[in-house]
Design a protein around this motif. Structure first.
Motif, PDB file in Angstrom:
ATOM      1  N   GLY A 220      -8.248  27.875  55.446  1.00 21.02           N
ATOM      2  CA  GLY A 220      -7.972  27.481  54.076  1.00 21.02           C
ATOM      3  C   GLY A 220      -6.875  26.428  54.054  1.00 21.02           C
ATOM      4  N   ASP A 221      -6.569  25.910  52.866  1.00 21.64           N
ATOM      5  CA  ASP A 221      -5.507  24.924  52.749  1.00 21.64           C
ATOM      6  C   ASP A 221      -4.161  25.550  53.105  1.00 21.64           C
ATOM      7  OD1 ASP A 221      -7.271  22.960  51.922  1.00 21.64           O
ATOM      8  OD2 ASP A 221      -6.982  23.390  49.796  1.00 21.64           O
ATOM      9  N   PHE A 222      -3.267  24.759  53.610  1.00 23.25           N
ATOM     10  CA  PHE A 222      -1.940  25.249  53.972  1.00 23.25           C
ATOM     11  C   PHE A 222      -0.915  24.153  53.726  1.00 23.25           C
ATOM     12  CE2 PHE A 222      -3.989  23.573  57.787  1.00 23.25           C
ATOM     13  CZ  PHE A 222      -3.058  22.650  58.228  1.00 23.25           C
ATOM     14  N   GLN A 223       0.338  24.564  53.680  1.00 24.26           N
ATOM     15  CA  GLN A 223       1.461  23.644  53.540  1.00 24.26           C
ATOM     16  C   GLN A 223       2.515  23.995  54.591  1.00 24.26           C
ATOM     17  OE1 GLN A 223       2.339  21.253  50.284  1.00 24.26           O
ATOM     18  NE2 GLN A 223       0.361  20.951  51.263  1.00 24.26           N
ATOM     19  N   MET A 224       3.352  23.033  54.895  1.00 22.66           N
ATOM     20  CA  MET A 224       4.437  23.272  55.828  1.00 22.66           C
ATOM     21  C   MET A 224       5.611  23.904  55.085  1.00 22.66           C
ATOM     22  SD  MET A 224       2.698  21.846  58.225  1.00 22.66           S
ATOM     23  CE  MET A 224       3.807  21.911  59.645  1.00 22.66           C
ATOM     24  N   THR A 225       6.356  24.757  55.772  1.00 27.98           N
ATOM     25  CA  THR A 225       7.579  25.337  55.231  1.00 27.98           C
ATOM     26  C   THR A 225       8.741  24.388  55.500  1.00 27.98           C
ATOM     27  OG1 THR A 225       6.775  27.575  55.654  1.00 27.98           O
ATOM     28  CG2 THR A 225       9.147  27.319  55.343  1.00 27.98           C
ATOM     29  N   LYS A 226       9.590  24.178  54.521  1.00 29.35           N
ATOM     30  CA  LYS A 226      10.721  23.263  54.710  1.00 29.35           C
ATOM     31  C   LYS A 226      11.779  23.946  55.562  1.00 29.35           C
ATOM     32  CE  LYS A 226      13.722  19.924  52.445  1.00 29.35           C
ATOM     33  NZ  LYS A 226      14.187  19.320  51.182  1.00 29.35           N
TER      34      LYS A 226
ATOM     35  N   ASP B 255       9.180  23.282  61.305  1.00 28.70           N
ATOM     36  CA  ASP B 255       8.085  23.549  60.379  1.00 28.70           C
ATOM     37  C   ASP B 255       6.753  23.713  61.102  1.00 28.70           C
ATOM     38  OD1 ASP B 255       8.535  20.673  60.818  1.00 28.70           O
ATOM     39  OD2 ASP B 255       6.816  20.387  59.512  1.00 28.70           O
ATOM     40  N   ASP B 256       6.578  23.018  62.224  1.00 23.86           N
ATOM     41  CA  ASP B 256       5.346  23.153  62.996  1.00 23.86           C
ATOM     42  C   ASP B 256       5.244  24.539  63.625  1.00 23.86           C
ATOM     43  OD1 ASP B 256       7.536  22.559  64.602  1.00 23.86           O
ATOM     44  OD2 ASP B 256       6.401  21.276  65.989  1.00 23.86           O
ATOM     45  N   PHE B 257       6.313  24.985  64.264  1.00 24.96           N
ATOM     46  CA  PHE B 257       6.358  26.316  64.877  1.00 24.96           C
ATOM     47  C   PHE B 257       6.110  27.391  63.826  1.00 24.96           C
ATOM     48  CE2 PHE B 257       9.274  29.659  66.963  1.00 24.96           C
ATOM     49  CZ  PHE B 257       8.271  30.122  67.803  1.00 24.96           C
ATOM     50  N   ALA B 258       6.722  27.229  62.657  1.00 23.69           N
ATOM     51  CA  ALA B 258       6.534  28.194  61.570  1.00 23.69           C
ATOM     52  C   ALA B 258       5.078  28.241  61.121  1.00 23.69           C
ATOM     53  CB  ALA B 258       7.440  27.842  60.391  1.00 23.69           C
ATOM     54  N   LEU B 259       4.402  27.096  61.098  1.00 27.64           N
ATOM     55  CA  LEU B 259       2.993  27.082  60.709  1.00 27.64           C
ATOM     56  C   LEU B 259       2.129  27.777  61.743  1.00 27.64           C
ATOM     57  CD1 LEU B 259       0.622  26.234  58.932  1.00 27.64           C
ATOM     58  CD2 LEU B 259       0.575  24.061  60.190  1.00 27.64           C
ATOM     59  N   TRP B 260       2.337  27.468  63.025  1.00 29.41           N
ATOM     60  CA  TRP B 260       1.517  28.133  64.052  1.00 29.41           C
ATOM     61  C   TRP B 260       1.704  29.651  63.971  1.00 29.41           C
ATOM     62  CZ3 TRP B 260       0.219  23.594  63.753  1.00 29.41           C
ATOM     63  CH2 TRP B 260       0.804  22.485  64.343  1.00 29.41           C
ATOM     64  N   LEU B 261       2.944  30.096  63.797  1.00 28.82           N
ATOM     65  CA  LEU B 261       3.194  31.536  63.689  1.00 28.82           C
ATOM     66  C   LEU B 261       2.487  32.130  62.469  1.00 28.82           C
ATOM     67  CD1 LEU B 261       6.995  31.648  64.583  1.00 28.82           C
ATOM     68  CD2 LEU B 261       5.134  32.641  65.940  1.00 28.82           C
ATOM     69  N   LYS B 262       2.524  31.441  61.359  1.00 30.68           N
ATOM     70  CA  LYS B 262       1.866  31.934  60.142  1.00 30.68           C
ATOM     71  C   LYS B 262       0.366  32.094  60.362  1.00 30.68           C
ATOM     72  CE  LYS B 262       1.022  30.675  55.289  1.00 30.68           C
ATOM     73  NZ  LYS B 262      -0.461  30.549  55.400  1.00 30.68           N
ATOM     74  N   LEU B 263      -0.264  31.098  60.966  1.00 27.88           N
ATOM     75  CA  LEU B 263      -1.705  31.165  61.185  1.00 27.88           C
ATOM     76  C   LEU B 263      -2.075  32.301  62.129  1.00 27.88           C
ATOM     77  CD1 LEU B 263      -2.562  27.359  61.501  1.00 27.88           C
ATOM     78  CD2 LEU B 263      -2.830  28.841  59.502  1.00 27.88           C
ATOM     79  N   LEU B 264      -1.278  32.485  63.184  1.00 19.69           N
ATOM     80  CA  LEU B 264      -1.576  33.559  64.136  1.00 19.69           C
ATOM     81  C   LEU B 264      -1.261  34.927  63.540  1.00 19.69           C
ATOM     82  CD1 LEU B 264      -0.448  32.045  67.547  1.00 19.69           C
ATOM     83  CD2 LEU B 264      -2.650  31.947  66.408  1.00 19.69           C
ATOM     84  N   ARG B 265      -0.206  34.998  62.735  1.00 16.21           N
ATOM     85  CA  ARG B 265       0.107  36.266  62.066  1.00 16.21           C
ATOM     86  C   ARG B 265      -1.029  36.691  61.148  1.00 16.21           C
ATOM     87  NH1 ARG B 265       3.269  35.252  57.990  1.00 16.21           N
ATOM     88  NH2 ARG B 265       4.707  34.018  59.268  1.00 16.21           N
ATOM     89  N   GLU B 266      -1.728  35.727  60.584  1.00 13.72           N
ATOM     90  CA  GLU B 266      -2.857  36.016  59.701  1.00 13.72           C
ATOM     91  C   GLU B 266      -4.118  36.402  60.467  1.00 13.72           C
ATOM     92  OE1 GLU B 266      -3.128  32.428  57.443  1.00 13.72           O
ATOM     93  OE2 GLU B 266      -1.524  32.994  56.052  1.00 13.72           O
ATOM     94  N   GLY B 267      -4.060  36.324  61.798  1.00 13.21           N
ATOM     95  CA  GLY B 267      -5.194  36.773  62.615  1.00 13.21           C
ATOM     96  C   GLY B 267      -6.085  35.681  63.150  1.00 13.21           C
ATOM     97  N   HIS B 268      -5.734  34.424  62.946  1.00 12.29           N
ATOM     98  CA  HIS B 268      -6.549  33.322  63.457  1.00 12.29           C
ATOM     99  C   HIS B 268      -6.348  33.148  64.957  1.00 12.29           C
ATOM    100  CE1 HIS B 268      -7.734  32.222  59.434  1.00 12.29           C
ATOM    101  NE2 HIS B 268      -6.472  32.157  59.058  1.00 12.29           N
TER     102      HIS B 268
END
Length: 250
Positions: free
Chosen positions: A164-170, A174-187
């Motif tokens: 789905g659509d996503f945004q970066m965290t300020k 921000d890149d590391f935070a995004l990868w963690l978010k996606l993996l935490r969601e089970g991707h």
């Protein structure tokens, strides 16, 4: 059906290097892409350099921030305009090898991964000296990534059909935070074991300050991921060991 790849490039004080990044995209064997470069109020001629490329190639688009807001917000500005199913990240001072998009798309279609990353080599500031091949693990889970430095931003690609659509965290990483978010969601995150990107080491770069970087990783654990001190300490120890192995030699 042809899949469009949207390439996200934040740029600040990048006049000297961004042309190389854009040219490396134009030389890709996979032609179905759009490159959205967001200038973050650079005091140099970054905006003018990108504009010249955009005039000659409609796949290259220039966006301009009104105020300097940092790379996360510049990436979000580009993401807000992205039309592609696949999102690829390329920083303004890095560049790709010509088969990068084609090979990575083929790998993601075969593996079904929502996030993928590749091997790469570091280069000196002038781009003339190449370092050793930086290898990557076959796959990464959320817990594995907490203690790893494996995903270089300019190697990463995300399938938005899955995430789905996503945004970066300020935040600083921000890149590391995004990868963690996606993996935490089970991707799923899987590697392509091919050398497809060049990471430029700039003198005086903030990311080269090891103490500062370490503090920001710790901050990611505590403030973004909400981990306790004990858990953060365990993951940080693994992260530090992996970073030492990665950066021990050029």
């Amino acid at each position: 059906m042809v899949d469009l790849v949207s390439i996200i490039t934040p740029a600040y004080r990048a006049a000297k290097y961004v042309g190389k990044a854009i040219t490396s995209v134009q030389e890709q064997s996979y032609p179905h892409w759009e490159m959205i470069v967001t200038d973050d109020c650079s005091p140099d001629e970054t905006r003018e350099v990108v504009a010249r490329y955009a005039q000659r190639d409609r796949r290259v688009r220039l966006m301009a921030q009104i105020t300097n807001q940092g790379p996360a917000m510049a990436r979000n500005a580009s993401l807000g305009q992205a039309q592609g199913r696949f999102i690829a990240f390329l920083d303004s001072d890095d560049w790709w090898l010509p088969a990068k998009l084609e090979r990575q798309l083929d790998s993601m279609r075969r593996s079904g991964a929502a996030l993928s990353y590749t091997q790469f080599r570091r280069v000196d500031q002038d781009g003339g000296k190449e370092g050793r091949l930086i290898k990557v693990p076959d796959r990464l889970t959320y817990r594995m990534l907490l203690g790893n430095t494996a995903i270089a931003t300019s190697t990463a690609m995300v399938d938005r059909k899955q995430t789905g659509d996503f945004q970066m965290t300020k935040t600083y990483y921000d890149d590391f935070a995004l990868w963690l978010k996606l993996l935490r969601e089970g991707h799923a995150a899987k590697a392509l074991h091919e050398d497809l990107m060049r990471y430029r080491l700039l003198q005086g770069s903030v990311s080269r300050s090891k103490i500062n970087s370490a503090a920001k990783v710790w901050s990611t654990y505590r403030e973004i991921e909400g981990l306790g001190i004990a858990s953060s300490s365990i993951h940080f120890s693994r992260y530090a060991c992996n970073a030492l192995l990665k950066y021990a030699r050029f």
